[in-house]
Design an enzyme around this catalytic site. Structure first.
Site, PDB file in Angstrom:
ATOM      1  N   SER A  13     -74.560 -73.369 -20.965  1.00 33.66           N
ATOM      2  CA  SER A  13     -75.586 -74.410 -20.799  1.00 33.66           C
ATOM      3  C   SER A  13     -75.007 -75.733 -20.316  1.00 33.66           C
ATOM      4  O   SER A  13     -73.903 -76.128 -20.717  1.00 33.66           O
ATOM      5  CB  SER A  13     -76.265 -74.640 -22.149  1.00 33.66           C
ATOM      6  OG  SER A  13     -77.016 -75.822 -22.137  1.00 33.66           O
TER       7      SER A  13
ATOM      8  N   GLU B 239     -75.900 -78.379 -21.436  1.00 31.06           N
ATOM      9  CA  GLU B 239     -75.742 -79.204 -22.646  1.00 31.06           C
ATOM     10  C   GLU B 239     -74.269 -79.347 -23.027  1.00 31.06           C
ATOM     11  O   GLU B 239     -73.883 -80.280 -23.710  1.00 31.06           O
ATOM     12  CB  GLU B 239     -76.501 -78.574 -23.815  1.00 31.06           C
ATOM     13  CG  GLU B 239     -77.984 -78.866 -23.851  1.00 31.06           C
ATOM     14  CD  GLU B 239     -78.316 -80.299 -24.186  1.00 31.06           C
ATOM     15  OE1 GLU B 239     -77.886 -80.796 -25.232  1.00 31.06           O
ATOM     16  OE2 GLU B 239     -79.016 -80.931 -23.378  1.00 31.06           O
TER      17      GLU B 239
ATOM     18  N   TYR C  86     -75.862 -77.212 -31.252  1.00 31.86           N
ATOM     19  CA  TYR C  86     -76.159 -76.177 -30.243  1.00 31.86           C
ATOM     20  C   TYR C  86     -75.109 -76.202 -29.134  1.00 31.86           C
ATOM     21  O   TYR C  86     -74.552 -75.168 -28.752  1.00 31.86           O
ATOM     22  CB  TYR C  86     -77.558 -76.421 -29.656  1.00 31.86           C
ATOM     23  CG  TYR C  86     -77.833 -75.652 -28.380  1.00 31.86           C
ATOM     24  CD1 TYR C  86     -78.207 -74.310 -28.422  1.00 31.86           C
ATOM     25  CD2 TYR C  86     -77.706 -76.265 -27.121  1.00 31.86           C
ATOM     26  CE1 TYR C  86     -78.449 -73.591 -27.258  1.00 31.86           C
ATOM     27  CE2 TYR C  86     -77.946 -75.557 -25.963  1.00 31.86           C
ATOM     28  CZ  TYR C  86     -78.322 -74.222 -26.030  1.00 31.86           C
ATOM     29  OH  TYR C  86     -78.553 -73.519 -24.868  1.00 31.86           O
TER      30      TYR C  86
HETATM   31  P1  NAP Z   1     -85.556 -68.748 -25.566  1.00 29.23           P
HETATM   32  O1  NAP Z   1     -86.849 -68.628 -24.831  1.00 29.23           O
HETATM   33  O2  NAP Z   1     -85.463 -69.647 -26.733  1.00 29.23           O
HETATM   34  O3  NAP Z   1     -85.145 -67.249 -26.017  1.00 29.23           O
HETATM   35  C1  NAP Z   1     -84.130 -67.037 -26.963  1.00 29.23           C
HETATM   36  C2  NAP Z   1     -84.043 -65.550 -27.220  1.00 29.23           C
HETATM   37  O4  NAP Z   1     -83.009 -65.307 -28.187  1.00 29.23           O
HETATM   38  C3  NAP Z   1     -85.336 -64.940 -27.808  1.00 29.23           C
HETATM   39  O5  NAP Z   1     -85.527 -63.658 -27.287  1.00 29.23           O
HETATM   40  C4  NAP Z   1     -84.992 -64.844 -29.300  1.00 29.23           C
HETATM   41  O6  NAP Z   1     -85.710 -63.846 -29.981  1.00 29.23           O
HETATM   42  C5  NAP Z   1     -83.522 -64.456 -29.202  1.00 29.23           C
HETATM   43  N1  NAP Z   1     -82.821 -64.674 -30.464  1.00 29.23           N
HETATM   44  C6  NAP Z   1     -82.738 -65.814 -31.188  1.00 29.23           C
HETATM   45  N2  NAP Z   1     -82.025 -65.612 -32.303  1.00 29.23           N
HETATM   46  C7  NAP Z   1     -81.629 -64.305 -32.283  1.00 29.23           C
HETATM   47  C8  NAP Z   1     -80.889 -63.488 -33.178  1.00 29.23           C
HETATM   48  N3  NAP Z   1     -80.403 -63.965 -34.324  1.00 29.23           N
HETATM   49  N4  NAP Z   1     -80.681 -62.196 -32.842  1.00 29.23           N
HETATM   50  C9  NAP Z   1     -81.192 -61.687 -31.681  1.00 29.23           C
HETATM   51  N5  NAP Z   1     -81.918 -62.413 -30.807  1.00 29.23           N
HETATM   52  C10 NAP Z   1     -82.132 -63.712 -31.106  1.00 29.23           C
HETATM   53  O7  NAP Z   1     -84.375 -69.154 -24.562  1.00 29.23           O
HETATM   54  P2  NAP Z   1     -84.362 -69.172 -22.954  1.00 29.23           P
HETATM   55  O8  NAP Z   1     -84.906 -70.465 -22.486  1.00 29.23           O
HETATM   56  O9  NAP Z   1     -84.920 -67.899 -22.466  1.00 29.23           O
HETATM   57  O10 NAP Z   1     -82.789 -69.226 -22.686  1.00 29.23           O
HETATM   58  C11 NAP Z   1     -82.020 -68.023 -22.608  1.00 29.23           C
HETATM   59  C12 NAP Z   1     -80.567 -68.350 -22.918  1.00 29.23           C
HETATM   60  O11 NAP Z   1     -80.088 -69.299 -21.970  1.00 29.23           O
HETATM   61  C13 NAP Z   1     -80.317 -68.967 -24.278  1.00 29.23           C
HETATM   62  O12 NAP Z   1     -79.058 -68.526 -24.718  1.00 29.23           O
HETATM   63  C14 NAP Z   1     -80.250 -70.449 -24.005  1.00 29.23           C
HETATM   64  O13 NAP Z   1     -79.485 -71.101 -24.976  1.00 29.23           O
HETATM   65  C15 NAP Z   1     -79.603 -70.445 -22.640  1.00 29.23           C
HETATM   66  N6  NAP Z   1     -79.932 -71.565 -21.748  1.00 29.23           N
HETATM   67  C16 NAP Z   1     -81.224 -71.879 -21.513  1.00 29.23           C
HETATM   68  C17 NAP Z   1     -81.524 -72.888 -20.612  1.00 29.23           C
HETATM   69  C18 NAP Z   1     -82.942 -73.263 -20.290  1.00 29.23           C
HETATM   70  O14 NAP Z   1     -83.147 -74.345 -19.734  1.00 29.23           O
HETATM   71  N7  NAP Z   1     -83.913 -72.409 -20.587  1.00 29.23           N
HETATM   72  C19 NAP Z   1     -80.479 -73.573 -19.957  1.00 29.23           C
HETATM   73  C20 NAP Z   1     -79.160 -73.201 -20.213  1.00 29.23           C
HETATM   74  C21 NAP Z   1     -78.889 -72.185 -21.110  1.00 29.23           C
HETATM   75  P3  NAP Z   1     -87.174 -64.153 -30.651  1.00 29.23           P
HETATM   76  O15 NAP Z   1     -88.171 -64.046 -29.528  1.00 29.23           O
HETATM   77  O16 NAP Z   1     -87.274 -63.086 -31.673  1.00 29.23           O
HETATM   78  O17 NAP Z   1     -87.097 -65.545 -31.212  1.00 29.23           O
HETATM   79  O1  G4F Z   2     -86.868 -79.754 -23.487  1.00 28.68           O
HETATM   80  P1  G4F Z   2     -85.747 -80.127 -24.360  1.00 28.68           P
HETATM   81  O2  G4F Z   2     -85.880 -79.818 -25.812  1.00 28.68           O
HETATM   82  O3  G4F Z   2     -84.451 -79.464 -23.720  1.00 28.68           O
HETATM   83  P2  G4F Z   2     -82.886 -79.736 -23.888  1.00 28.68           P
HETATM   84  O4  G4F Z   2     -82.571 -80.436 -25.162  1.00 28.68           O
HETATM   85  O5  G4F Z   2     -82.430 -80.390 -22.635  1.00 28.68           O
HETATM   86  O6  G4F Z   2     -82.316 -78.260 -24.009  1.00 28.68           O
HETATM   87  C1  G4F Z   2     -82.778 -77.230 -23.156  1.00 28.68           C
HETATM   88  O7  G4F Z   2     -82.009 -77.207 -21.980  1.00 28.68           O
HETATM   89  C2  G4F Z   2     -80.618 -76.876 -22.196  1.00 28.68           C
HETATM   90  C3  G4F Z   2     -79.931 -76.906 -20.820  1.00 28.68           C
HETATM   91  O8  G4F Z   2     -79.462 -78.202 -20.554  1.00 28.68           O
HETATM   92  C4  G4F Z   2     -80.544 -75.504 -22.823  1.00 28.68           C
HETATM   93  F1  G4F Z   2     -79.243 -75.150 -22.984  1.00 28.68           F
HETATM   94  C5  G4F Z   2     -81.271 -75.508 -24.152  1.00 28.68           C
HETATM   95  O9  G4F Z   2     -81.248 -74.184 -24.696  1.00 28.68           O
HETATM   96  C6  G4F Z   2     -82.713 -75.919 -23.919  1.00 28.68           C
HETATM   97  O10 G4F Z   2     -83.328 -74.904 -23.153  1.00 28.68           O
HETATM   98  O11 G4F Z   2     -85.447 -81.692 -24.249  1.00 28.68           O
HETATM   99  C7  G4F Z   2     -85.230 -82.310 -22.994  1.00 28.68           C
HETATM  100  C8  G4F Z   2     -85.182 -83.831 -23.183  1.00 28.68           C
HETATM  101  C9  G4F Z   2     -84.229 -84.271 -24.302  1.00 28.68           C
HETATM  102  O12 G4F Z   2     -83.494 -85.372 -23.866  1.00 28.68           O
HETATM  103  C10 G4F Z   2     -85.154 -84.687 -25.431  1.00 28.68           C
HETATM  104  O13 G4F Z   2     -84.635 -85.695 -26.283  1.00 28.68           O
HETATM  105  O14 G4F Z   2     -86.483 -84.267 -23.581  1.00 28.68           O
HETATM  106  C11 G4F Z   2     -86.343 -85.195 -24.643  1.00 28.68           C
HETATM  107  N1  G4F Z   2     -87.593 -85.226 -25.408  1.00 28.68           N
HETATM  108  C12 G4F Z   2     -88.395 -86.303 -25.527  1.00 28.68           C
HETATM  109  N2  G4F Z   2     -89.430 -86.028 -26.328  1.00 28.68           N
HETATM  110  C13 G4F Z   2     -88.127 -84.214 -26.120  1.00 28.68           C
HETATM  111  C14 G4F Z   2     -89.286 -84.727 -26.702  1.00 28.68           C
HETATM  112  N3  G4F Z   2     -87.731 -82.936 -26.289  1.00 28.68           N
HETATM  113  C15 G4F Z   2     -88.508 -82.136 -27.061  1.00 28.68           C
HETATM  114  N4  G4F Z   2     -88.154 -80.835 -27.224  1.00 28.68           N
HETATM  115  N5  G4F Z   2     -89.647 -82.592 -27.663  1.00 28.68           N
HETATM  116  C16 G4F Z   2     -90.082 -83.886 -27.514  1.00 28.68           C
HETATM  117  O15 G4F Z   2     -91.112 -84.282 -28.081  1.00 28.68           O
END
Ligand code: NAP
Ligand code: G4F
Length: 380
Positions: free
Chosen positions: A131, A133, A154
């Site tokens: 990520s 992050e 995280y």
């Molecule tokens: P997400 O929608 O939150 O999905 C997370 C998945 O992990 C869900 O299927 C969840 O299952 C599963 N999970 C959580 N805890 C688990 C456990 N203990 N055992 C087995 N499965 C578990 O995340 P996403 O946005 O698709 O992201 C996919 C991956 O990319 C994650 O690793 C995230 O950290 C990483 N990532 C995401 C972003 C982004 O912007 N989306 C960016 C960079 C990296 P349930 O449905 O049962 O909860």
């Molecule tokens: O949507 P967010 O919660 O995403 P964040 O923290 O960037 O993390 C996501 O992206 C990462 C990749 O860079 C992934 F690795 C991670 O698993 C996840 O998918 O927050 C985005 C921004 C933050 O700066 C947060 O402080 O939005 C700001 N924010 C402002 N108000 C909020 C809110 N975020 C959330 N979730 N809820 C709010 O009410």
């Protein structure tokens, strides 16, 4: 013979799109799901076919990233050609409340899976969902050479997972790769991530189901892309001759405030900001005529407020990708722009609550030819 893939996190946003993508490429797909007392497969139900039916190519297996024994069984029995490790406790704010659990699942879960590969002795390729992050407070733009400075439990867990993947690549010659993905969003994004929270609120406020959207830090900047395009990169990374680590992002960064303004404007509400700090408010400047008649919204109404409960103990202020390595080596570049992403998500959230959307979002998907998912971009 069809290639076999194993996906952890198959029920999540990325897992569901990746499943769709791999099925469209002819793969047999196996997914790890957690046992829950209610169904947790809504994002993949439209892809599921009863495994008794001949030709079924999607199979689900109960397991958990905290259960090493079951991970080893699954890996050994399936012998997948490719493993996409997407499962994680993926919410940054939640990780401050559950740091130990986040470390167990998001960091050690990766080790358990890599150990399952090593111990079962199978030959497979491994994708680690790293990520942006991890870059945390390192100044933008960020690329593969940027120093990690994680700012949350995280992100610390993801840095551990990144390095354990590299360690198994160097130590055991496993084809392990890191995709360092910047934020990617979609109509299937979890409802508590900021983009989806905003687009759902814009739709609900218009429908009269919600009065105010409460947010935290409006000044944070993120490089937001469109999730279906990013799962294609996950696949591309594993199709290379050599394992490696790749930054994936759009190269554009916007504030949370900009996302709010654009989402509300597209839905029909022009906002203006009044006040500052925790007293800043989003106030209706003007409405399109249809909306005025729908539910009594009026210019001057407050629809966005700041609630400090959404602030984080440490914040990542500015993420902006430099994805030139992926552009060159994977021949990849994003097609969907920031404003297009906003339109796709607002359209989908209006549709979900049976309000006629402006419709530009759906047209964008057709025009950009992201065909493998166009018909099912969202799920109820
Ligand atoms: P997400 O929608 O939150 O999905 C997370 C998945 O992990 C869900 O299927 C969840 O299952 C599963 N999970 C959580 N805890 C688990 C456990 N203990 N055992 C087995 N499965 C578990 O995340 P996403 O946005 O698709 O992201 C996919 C991956 O990319 C994650 O690793 C995230 O950290 C990483 N990532 C995401 C972003 C982004 O912007 N989306 C960016 C960079 C990296 P349930 O449905 O049962 O909860
Ligand atoms: O949507 P967010 O919660 O995403 P964040 O923290 O960037 O993390 C996501 O992206 C990462 C990749 O860079 C992934 F690795 C991670 O698993 C996840 O998918 O927050 C985005 C921004 C933050 O700066 C947060 O402080 O939005 C700001 N924010 C402002 N108000 C909020 C809110 N975020 C959330 N979730 N809820 C709010 O009410």
């Amino acid at each position: 013979m069809n290639k076999k893939a194993l996906i952890t996190g198959i029920t999540g946003q990325d897992g569901s799109y990746l499943t769709e993508f791999l099925l469209s490429k002819g793969y047999e797909v196996h997914g790890l799901i957690r046992r829950a007392s209610t169904f947790n497969t809504k994002r993949i139900n439209h892809l599921y076919v009863d495994p008794h039916i001949s030709g079924a190519r999607l199979f689900l297996h109960y397991g958990d990233l905290t259960d090493a024994g079951q991970l080893t069984n699954i890996v050994y029995n399936i012998k997948p050609d490719e493993i996409y490790h997407l499962g994680a406790q993926s919410h940054v704010k939640v990780s401050f409340e559950m740091p130990e659990y986040t470390g167990d699942v998001t960091a050690l879960g990766t080790t358990r899976l890599l150990e399952a590969i090593r111990r079962s002795g199978i030959h497979t390729k491994f994708y680690q969902a790293s990520s942006s992050e991890m870059f945390g407070s390192s100044p933008p733009p960020q690329n593969e050479k940027t120093q990690f400075h994680p700012c949350s439990p995280y992100a610390v867990a993801k840095v551990y997972a990144y390095w354990i993947a590299v360690n198994y690549r160097e130590g055991y010659n496993i084809f392990a790769c890191n995709g360092i993905l910047f934020n990617h969003e979609s109509p299937r994004r979890g409802e508590t991530f900021v983009t989806r929270k905003i687009t759902r609120a814009a739709a609900n406020i218009i429908a009269g189901n919600q009065k105010i959207l409460y947010l935290g830090n409006l000044d944070a900047r993120r490089d937001w892309g469109f999730a279906p395009e990013y799962v294609e990169c996950q696949w591309l990374i594993l199709q290379q001759d050599e394992p490696g680590d790749y930054v994936i992002g759009t190269g554009e960064s916007h504030t949370v405030r900009e996302f709010v303004e654009l989402a509300f404007a597209y839905a029909g509400i022009e906002l203006e900001w009044q006040g500052s700090g925790i007293n800043e408010k989003g106030v209706i400047r003007s409405l399109n005529n249809t909306l005025t008649s729908v539910n009594g919204l009026q210019p001057g109404d407050v629809v966005v407020e700041v609630d400090p409960k959404y602030f984080r103990p440490a914040e990542v202020d500015f993420l902006l990708s430099d994805a030139s390595k992926a552009m060159e080596k994977l021949n990849w570049s994003p097609k969907v722009t920031f404003i297009e992403l906003v339109k796709i998500m607002v359209d989908a959230d209006l549709e979900l609550i049976d309000v006629q959307p402006p419709g530009e979002g759906r047209q964008i998907l057709i025009d950009k030819e992201i065909q493998w998912t166009t018909s099912r971009i969202t799920v109820k």
